[in-house]
Enzyme design. Sequence first.
Site, PDB file in Angstrom:
ATOM      1  N   TYR A   1       1.186  -0.902   0.111  1.00  0.00           N
ATOM      2  CA  TYR A   1      -0.055  -0.313   0.226  1.00  0.00           C
ATOM      3  C   TYR A   1       1.075   1.791  -0.360  1.00  0.00           C
ATOM      4  O   TYR A   1       1.424   1.688   0.891  1.00  0.00           O
ATOM      5  CB  TYR A   1      -0.695   0.034   1.572  1.00  0.00           C
ATOM      6  CG  TYR A   1      -1.959  -1.075   1.273  1.00  0.00           C
ATOM      7  CD1 TYR A   1      -2.010  -1.971   0.077  1.00  0.00           C
ATOM      8  CD2 TYR A   1      -2.447  -0.943   2.403  1.00  0.00           C
ATOM      9  CE1 TYR A   1      -3.506  -2.860   0.557  1.00  0.00           C
ATOM     10  CE2 TYR A   1      -3.549  -2.386   2.294  1.00  0.00           C
ATOM     11  CZ  TYR A   1      -3.835  -2.606   1.669  1.00  0.00           C
ATOM     12  OH  TYR A   1      -4.510  -3.433   1.810  1.00  0.00           O
TER      13      TYR A   1
ATOM     14  N   PHE B   1     -13.164  -5.235   0.309  1.00  0.00           N
ATOM     15  CA  PHE B   1     -14.298  -3.694   0.359  1.00  0.00           C
ATOM     16  C   PHE B   1     -15.735  -4.795   0.657  1.00  0.00           C
ATOM     17  O   PHE B   1     -16.793  -4.991   0.295  1.00  0.00           O
ATOM     18  CB  PHE B   1     -14.579  -4.252  -1.355  1.00  0.00           C
ATOM     19  CG  PHE B   1     -13.461  -3.988  -2.478  1.00  0.00           C
ATOM     20  CD1 PHE B   1     -12.727  -3.042  -1.618  1.00  0.00           C
ATOM     21  CD2 PHE B   1     -13.154  -4.548  -3.586  1.00  0.00           C
ATOM     22  CE1 PHE B   1     -11.360  -2.501  -3.398  1.00  0.00           C
ATOM     23  CE2 PHE B   1     -12.426  -4.046  -4.546  1.00  0.00           C
ATOM     24  CZ  PHE B   1     -11.890  -3.241  -3.849  1.00  0.00           C
ATOM     25  N   PRO B   2     -15.517  -4.554   1.911  1.00  0.00           N
ATOM     26  CA  PRO B   2     -16.189  -4.761   2.979  1.00  0.00           C
ATOM     27  C   PRO B   2     -17.688  -3.609   2.631  1.00  0.00           C
ATOM     28  O   PRO B   2     -19.390  -4.013   2.889  1.00  0.00           O
ATOM     29  CB  PRO B   2     -16.404  -4.526   4.296  1.00  0.00           C
ATOM     30  CG  PRO B   2     -15.087  -3.448   4.474  1.00  0.00           C
ATOM     31  CD  PRO B   2     -14.361  -3.566   2.988  1.00  0.00           C
ATOM     32  N   LEU B   3     -17.758  -2.483   1.860  1.00  0.00           N
ATOM     33  CA  LEU B   3     -18.867  -1.301   1.471  1.00  0.00           C
ATOM     34  C   LEU B   3     -19.564  -1.659   0.191  1.00  0.00           C
ATOM     35  O   LEU B   3     -20.321  -0.904  -0.635  1.00  0.00           O
ATOM     36  CB  LEU B   3     -18.179  -0.321   2.062  1.00  0.00           C
ATOM     37  CG  LEU B   3     -18.391   0.318   3.490  1.00  0.00           C
ATOM     38  CD1 LEU B   3     -17.240   1.288   3.608  1.00  0.00           C
ATOM     39  CD2 LEU B   3     -19.337   0.078   3.724  1.00  0.00           C
ATOM     40  N   GLY B   4     -18.635  -2.826  -0.657  1.00  0.00           N
ATOM     41  CA  GLY B   4     -18.756  -3.234  -1.898  1.00  0.00           C
ATOM     42  C   GLY B   4     -18.022  -2.245  -3.231  1.00  0.00           C
ATOM     43  O   GLY B   4     -18.557  -1.918  -4.452  1.00  0.00           O
TER      44      GLY B   4
ATOM     45  N   THR C   1     -25.620  -0.004  -4.803  1.00  0.00           N
ATOM     46  CA  THR C   1     -27.103   0.979  -5.851  1.00  0.00           C
ATOM     47  C   THR C   1     -28.001  -0.289  -6.598  1.00  0.00           C
ATOM     48  O   THR C   1     -28.262  -1.059  -6.218  1.00  0.00           O
ATOM     49  CB  THR C   1     -26.197   2.182  -6.850  1.00  0.00           C
ATOM     50  OG1 THR C   1     -24.875   1.051  -7.759  1.00  0.00           O
ATOM     51  CG2 THR C   1     -24.681   2.453  -6.201  1.00  0.00           C
TER      52      THR C   1
END
Length: 286
Positions: free
Chosen positions: A65, A210-213, A218
Amino acid sequence: MDTETVLAGFPVGGDLPVRRLGFGTGGLVGPGYWGPRHDDPERSVALLRRAVERGVTLIDTADNYGPDVAEELVARALHPYPEGLVIATKGGVVRTGPDVWHIAGRPEELRAMCEASLRRLRTDTLGLYQLHRLDPDVPMADQLGALLDLQREGKIRHIGLDSIDAAELTRAQEIAPIASVQNRYNLLDRAAEDVLELCEKQGTAFLPWFPLGNGTLTGDAGTTLTAIAARHDATPGQIALAWLLHHSPVLLPTPGTGSPAHLDENLAAAHIGLTEGDLAQLDTLA
């Protein structure tokens, strides 16, 4: 699952208790995981300190990162580390530009990467060291053997794997004790459900990335999320995180952000008590 259970900790590797909602450092670096996110590193330092002050006990980072940037920020912000704080980092991937990387899983490479992470993080032992990707050109036994050697030397406490399938996890567990899995998983993407089920049976931590997608919450799913969020005076993102915490006791989401307000919003998701009706609706969205 009641709110008390959702708020309960999880023992990574059986002996490293953490709160289930952690903080990921991917949001502290620039686009494509290249360079710093903020011109002023003190903004990222303050955010990391705020996360720990708010009760976070699991920090998820990786050597690529930045590269190196996120680990250096973690050390700058939090060293000397408070008792009970678990730093999870990853190695096995070399980043050469924004969104440009390659797998490097030869034993000598993994050792060099682990020892570099130890120096950057200013510690003698990494609580959780995860193989960022299995190298298809190197036998699994050789890759895990290198990590086992580092574990025997006291440089790694627990070993984890990133982006694997159920068969690979089963094979890996025959070679080394695997304390964690880190696969893509969220409300709408449940391709790794079989891996999650295996982790549940074995008491293995599952850190969904990516726990929030990553912006996918949407459409019809967003409409359902918005309606449920309104009932709880919450945001759709908070409901997506709350669903993860309710869905399985081994799920340890570590959402990242560069914003103090968004950090507070994410952490507040742990206190949302979803009803059986909410869960039934959310379960149908994948």
